[in-house]
Motif scaffolding. Structure first.
Motif, mmCIF file in Angstrom:
data_model
loop_
_atom_site.group_PDB
_atom_site.id
_atom_site.type_symbol
_atom_site.label_atom_id
_atom_site.label_comp_id
_atom_site.label_asym_id
_atom_site.label_seq_id
_atom_site.Cartn_x
_atom_site.Cartn_y
_atom_site.Cartn_z
ATOM 1 N N UNK A 622 7.308 46.514 43.083
ATOM 2 C CA UNK A 622 8.326 47.560 43.216
ATOM 3 C C UNK A 622 9.446 47.344 42.207
ATOM 4 N N UNK A 623 10.405 48.279 42.188
ATOM 5 C CA UNK A 623 11.486 48.235 41.200
ATOM 6 C C UNK A 623 12.356 46.992 41.361
ATOM 7 N N UNK A 624 12.600 46.594 42.623
ATOM 8 C CA UNK A 624 13.458 45.428 42.864
ATOM 9 C C UNK A 624 12.829 44.163 42.287
ATOM 10 N N UNK A 625 11.500 43.997 42.498
ATOM 11 C CA UNK A 625 10.814 42.817 41.978
ATOM 12 C C UNK A 625 10.728 42.872 40.450
ATOM 13 N N UNK A 626 10.425 44.050 39.912
ATOM 14 C CA UNK A 626 10.265 44.186 38.464
ATOM 15 C C UNK A 626 11.561 43.886 37.724
ATOM 16 N N UNK A 627 12.717 44.231 38.324
ATOM 17 C CA UNK A 627 14.001 44.021 37.655
ATOM 18 C C UNK A 627 14.348 42.552 37.489
ATOM 19 N N UNK A 628 13.687 41.664 38.236
ATOM 20 C CA UNK A 628 13.996 40.230 38.152
ATOM 21 C C UNK A 628 13.114 39.501 37.147
ATOM 22 N N UNK A 629 12.150 40.214 36.521
ATOM 23 C CA UNK A 629 11.187 39.581 35.609
ATOM 24 C C UNK A 629 11.344 40.191 34.225
ATOM 25 N N UNK A 630 11.313 39.354 33.200
ATOM 26 C CA UNK A 630 11.365 39.842 31.834
ATOM 27 C C UNK A 630 10.172 40.752 31.561
ATOM 28 N N UNK A 631 10.430 41.967 31.080
ATOM 29 C CA UNK A 631 9.390 42.979 30.788
ATOM 30 C C UNK A 631 8.638 43.411 32.040
ATOM 31 N N UNK A 632 9.210 43.174 33.236
ATOM 32 C CA UNK A 632 8.559 43.564 34.480
ATOM 33 C C UNK A 632 8.386 45.070 34.578
ATOM 34 N N UNK A 633 7.278 45.501 35.212
ATOM 35 C CA UNK A 633 6.968 46.922 35.360
ATOM 36 C C UNK A 633 6.606 47.220 36.809
ATOM 37 N N UNK A 634 6.703 48.492 37.169
ATOM 38 C CA UNK A 634 6.388 48.940 38.525
ATOM 39 C C UNK A 634 4.964 49.485 38.543
ATOM 40 N N UNK A 635 4.195 49.162 39.592
ATOM 41 C CA UNK A 635 2.848 49.699 39.720
ATOM 42 C C UNK A 635 1.900 48.736 40.407
ATOM 43 N N UNK A 636 0.594 49.062 40.348
ATOM 44 C CA UNK A 636 -0.455 48.224 40.941
ATOM 45 C C UNK A 636 -1.017 47.295 39.868
ATOM 46 N N UNK A 637 -1.147 46.024 40.217
ATOM 47 C CA UNK A 637 -1.583 45.022 39.243
ATOM 48 C C UNK A 637 -2.611 44.077 39.864
ATOM 49 N N UNK A 638 -3.402 43.447 38.985
ATOM 50 C CA UNK A 638 -4.236 42.312 39.372
ATOM 51 C C UNK A 638 -3.479 41.061 38.939
ATOM 52 N N UNK A 639 -3.223 40.181 39.904
ATOM 53 C CA UNK A 639 -2.432 38.977 39.650
ATOM 54 C C UNK A 639 -3.360 37.775 39.466
ATOM 55 N N UNK A 640 -3.321 37.166 38.267
ATOM 56 C CA UNK A 640 -4.014 35.908 38.006
ATOM 57 C C UNK A 640 -2.978 34.787 38.121
#
Length: 849
Positions: A622-640
């Motif tokens: 979400x936007x709150x999480x993305x704002x805390x990460x450099x180049x973070x984006x909002x959406x569905x992702x596969x996390x490795x």
């Protein structure tokens, strides 16, 4: 019955509102500047003449000045200004404001003149007007006797700013005079004196009945009362209680000051109780009627504030006090005696103070005041929101104990600075009530009393915690972008240097079969260099390879097999994969490289063994999480996710780990390109990285890749192993590097092609024109002098629209690659390439199956 009025000679009606002084002294040796002041502040003489005639004809006392017009007097030197001020003071025409030039050679400067003027009239409001100054602010404070009263106006000045200064300072001067005229001590003395006079009036009334009091004494008393009321701006009134049961029919008397307060001309209006209650504001009328009735019933003293409406429609606020006067002998009520005072200015001032306090509470910044013992005396709502302590919890507490306990030296140095210089500003780190780490920018100001003695410290603190994080992220992104550009250029040159070696390995092997080990060493070194180049390109541009739908769980399983077979046995591997994972669109080789680099780093971080955990999850950011990460984006992702239980990364170097060539490993164990390559590949796939690490606990690297919406399960195609050779076809190679051309010519002959070469795009067009009937395909570089590859292909399409073209480049650009595709160039050969890769690429463009 009708009330009696004072029969003294008629005088013009006085006004209770502020007597505004619009006299301004301008001290400037520049006649042009003086002219500017006249234009901005001068009185409209035509309008004044009109208002004077209007007053003479209609008796209108409300005119006399255009709004914004001021009476201006000019002086060119400081000595002249002091003399003008002294003469004006002697004749009672004081100035309210002085606009003072700083430099007026050869006489006094602005600061010296200001001190001289304040000796003549301490109430003058001074504005220093200057384009530059020989004094710093600290030096000005030393020169001027009351620097807190000094205002600065920079030249060239703005007309609106000058007008605002003039209005504000003349009103300030008037308020100062009004405050002095209404001091509390004077009010107390006047009340006492009025009470005495009321008692005297009562005794005089009794003496009149007994015919022991003379008319002369009565008039003297009335004159004294009128004078004292005028000085105190305090009116009086009386009601004779001919019928103590009701107010109706009982005569009401007002003093001249009471008439003025209620807006009636003295001696021209007959007043009664109905007149009074009609003047009371309708919203307050019922309360006042009830209060008077209670006074008649119980005899209790009457004291209240209420609003009145004057005949002109002006709303005023008055304070009234009254008491019941009884006959000393019989105890019968004789009259009600009272006083009335216009407190509009005081009430408005109190409301402004209350409004300012409310505004401080609405401020987002944390605002606090503390005494010289560092104990908090004011704590606004912004401070409550920022630090977590309520006002009741903070008031009276030591600000050092509450906020600065962890940095005593910093706090003491800041306090010493503000006490010495009067102000301090800077950044500091604090912890909130909930132990949340905060970074704030503080501005401290030393507050002084009327005598200039320090009395408190005002602190305004702005939360810059998130701003500092964003600044750090931005600087890091800029640094990586700059290094990426440099790395891309280096990679391009290395590609051209490695290309002849990669292509010539097979030729060397045939030429020197007995030196196979040396050839293999050449090939191994060249491949290692090529891999480093690809890592640089991945870091610099997020270079793309063949993209297809990739199943990350299969990637992890392949990595699991490799780790089990090659990693030390003291490292335990744990694999966690969600069921029904979506696919991601990517290059399987590059994605494998991401996992490999992260796992190798995790292995090296656990020299004594530990647990390595590989995880694959589907996540929504979400936007709150993305704002805390450099180049973070909002959406569905596969996390490795790759987690180790190793040594961890110290906070001091955590921001450097993605810098290329930065490594904590020895020279023979790392190049410093691993994590920078990982970052480049992840960003090239539209994703982003997040890192968490604690010393002696371990590290976690989270790589987020955008999930494919259709989630199709498509298998990746494997590269063909066909060893393709030509049938004598003519191939044109366009490249600006001589070594690449020479080696490519030899390799093409070995592959049974007829090679042609060109040194750039211009030469390539000439070769194509001369051999247009022979050409089977063209291999062109992208970056060349005179005419680059894209311009060459554009021109070529007008000449040979159907000839197949193969793009060979060591530094692909996504935008340029898309333009090549629009020209029909869909096949690409990444430099440096081997003989086999060249053969396979030609098979594709010649469409040989």
């Amino acid at each position: 019955m009708h009330a009696t009025t004072d029969d003294s000679p008629k005088t013009p009606k006085a006004r209770m509102d502020l007597i505004l002084n619009h006299r301004i002294l301008v001290v400037d040796d520049n006649e042009a500047i003086q002219s500017d002041y006249r234009k901005i502040l001068g009185v409209d003489e035509v309008r004044l003449d009109f208002e004077a005639e209007e007053q003479a004809i209609f008796g209108n006392a409300a005119g006399g000045r255009m709004r914004g017009g001021f009476d201006l007097v000019f002086a060119s030197q400081g000595q002249e200004a002091v003399e003008i001020a002294r003469k004006s003071l002697d004749v009672g025409e004081r100035f309210a404001v002085v606009f003072m030039d700083m430099r007026m050679p050869p006489g006094w400067d602005g600061l010296e003149t200001t001190n001289k003027l304040w000796e003549v009239d301490p109430d003058l409001q001074v504005v220093i007007c200057t384009a530059y100054s020989d004094y710093s602010w600290e030096e000005m404070m030393d020169v001027v006797e009351s620097p807190e009263r000094l205002l600065i106006l920079k030249k060239p000045f703005d007309a609106i700013e000058v007008l605002q200064f003039a209005h504000a300072l003349t009103e300030k001067w008037s308020l100062l005079q009004a405050v002095r005229a209404n001091t509390e001590s004077l009010e107390g003395k006047i009340r006492d004196r009025t009470a005495e006079l009321l008692e005297i009036n009562t005794k005089l009334s009794q003496e009149i009945k007994e015919r022991t009091r003379t008319e002369t004494e009565l008039r003297k008393s009335e004159t004294a009362l009128a004078l004292s009321q005028h000085v105190a701006q305090l009116g009086s009134w009386e009601i004779d209680l001919l019928d103590p049961e009701t107010l109706e029919g009982n005569p009401l008397r007002w003093s001249r000051e009471t008439f003025r307060i209620f807006g009636f001309p003295p001696g021209k209006t007959e007043v009664n109780n109905e007149t009074f209650f009609t003047a009371v504001h309708p919203a307050d009328r019922e309360r006042i009627v009830a209060s008077v009735a209670e006074l008649l019933k119980s005899g209790m003293r009457y004291s209240t504030d209420h609003r009145i409406i004057t005949p002109s429609g002006e709303e005023r606020i008055v304070h009234e006090e009254a008491k019941l006067i009884l006959d000393d002998i019989t105890g019968r009520p004789l009259k009600i005696a009272g006083t009335v005072q216009d407190v509009t200015v005081r009430k408005v001032a109190q409301e402004k103070i209350s409004e300012q306090a409310r505004m401080l509470d609405l401020a987002h910044d944390a605002i606090m005041v503390r005494d010289l013992d560092q104990r908090i005396t004011f704590w606004n709502r912004g401070a409550e929101r920022l630090y977590g302590w309520s006002s009741s919890e903070a008031m009276g507490k030591s600000v050092y104990e509450l906020l600065y306990r962890e940095d005593a030296t910093f706090f003491q140095n800041a306090v010493e600075t503000v006490m010495a210089a009067g102000e301090w500003s800077g950044e500091s780190h604090k912890a909130s009530k909930s132990n949340l780490s905060l970074t704030v920018y503080s501005r401290w100001t030393l507050m002084r009393d009327e005598q200039g003695n320090a009395k408190a410290i005002l602190a305004i603190n702005t939360d810059i915690t998130e701003m500092k994080k964003l600044q750090a992220h931005s600087l890091r992104a800029q640094r990586l972008e700059s290094i990426g550009t440099l790395a891309g250029g280096i990679a391009h040159d290395l590609n051209n240097a490695l290309a002849p070696i990669m292509m010539g390995v097979e030729l060397l092997r045939m030429e020197y079969p007995k030196e196979s080990k040396i050839v293999e060493m050449f090939e191994s070194s060249a491949r290692r260099g090529a891999d480093m180049v690809r890592q640089l390109l991945s870091f610099a541009k997020g270079a793309e390879g063949e993209r297809a739908s990739v199943h990350t769980d299969r990637l992890v399983k392949e990595m699991q097999n490799m780790i089990n077979g090659s990693f030390p046995k003291n490292i335990d591997l744990v694999v966690k994969c969600d069921a029904k994972l979506p696919t991601i669109l990517g290059d399987v080789t590059q994605l494998h490289q991401v996992l490999l680099n992260l796992c190798v780093n995790a292995r090296d971080a656990m020299p004594g063994g530990g647990t390595l955990t590989l995880e694959v999850h589907r996540v929504s950011v979400d936007a709150a999480h993305a704002s805390t990460i450099l180049d973070g984006k909002v959406g569905d992702f596969v996390l490795l996710r790759v987690t180790d239980t190793g040594e961890g990364i110290p906070a001091g170097i955590l921001e450097q780990i993605f810098d290329p060539f930065f490594t904590t490993k020895s020279a023979d164990k790392g190049t410093g390109l691993g994590l920078s390559t990982v970052l480049g590949i992840v960003k090239g796939h539209g994703g982003f990285l997040e890192v968490h690490s604690q010393v002696r606990i371990g590290s976690t690297f989270d790589a987020y890749f955008p999930a494919e919406a259709n989630n199709q399960r498509v298998e990746l195609a494997t590269k063909s192993e066909v060893d393709f050779r030509g049938a004598g076809e003519t191939i044109l190679l366009v490249d600006d590097e001589p070594s690449v051309r020479e080696m490519a010519r030899a390799v093409l002959r070995r592959l049974n092609f007829t090679p042609l070469t060109a040194i750039d795009g211009v030469d390539g067009l000439m070769q194509a024109a001369q051999n247009r009937t022979k050409l089977s395909a063209i291999v062109t570089d992208m970056h060349m002098p005179r005419m680059d590859g894209l311009t060459f292909v554009r021109a070529l399409r007008h000449m040979l629209p159907e000839v197949p073209v193969l793009l060979a480049s060591g530094m692909p650009d996504e935008h340029t690659t898309d333009e090549f595709k629009t020209l029909g160039v869909v096949h690409r050969l990444d430099k440096p390439f081997t003989e086999k890769e060249l053969s396979e690429a030609l098979r594709k463009v010649l469409k040989r199956e």
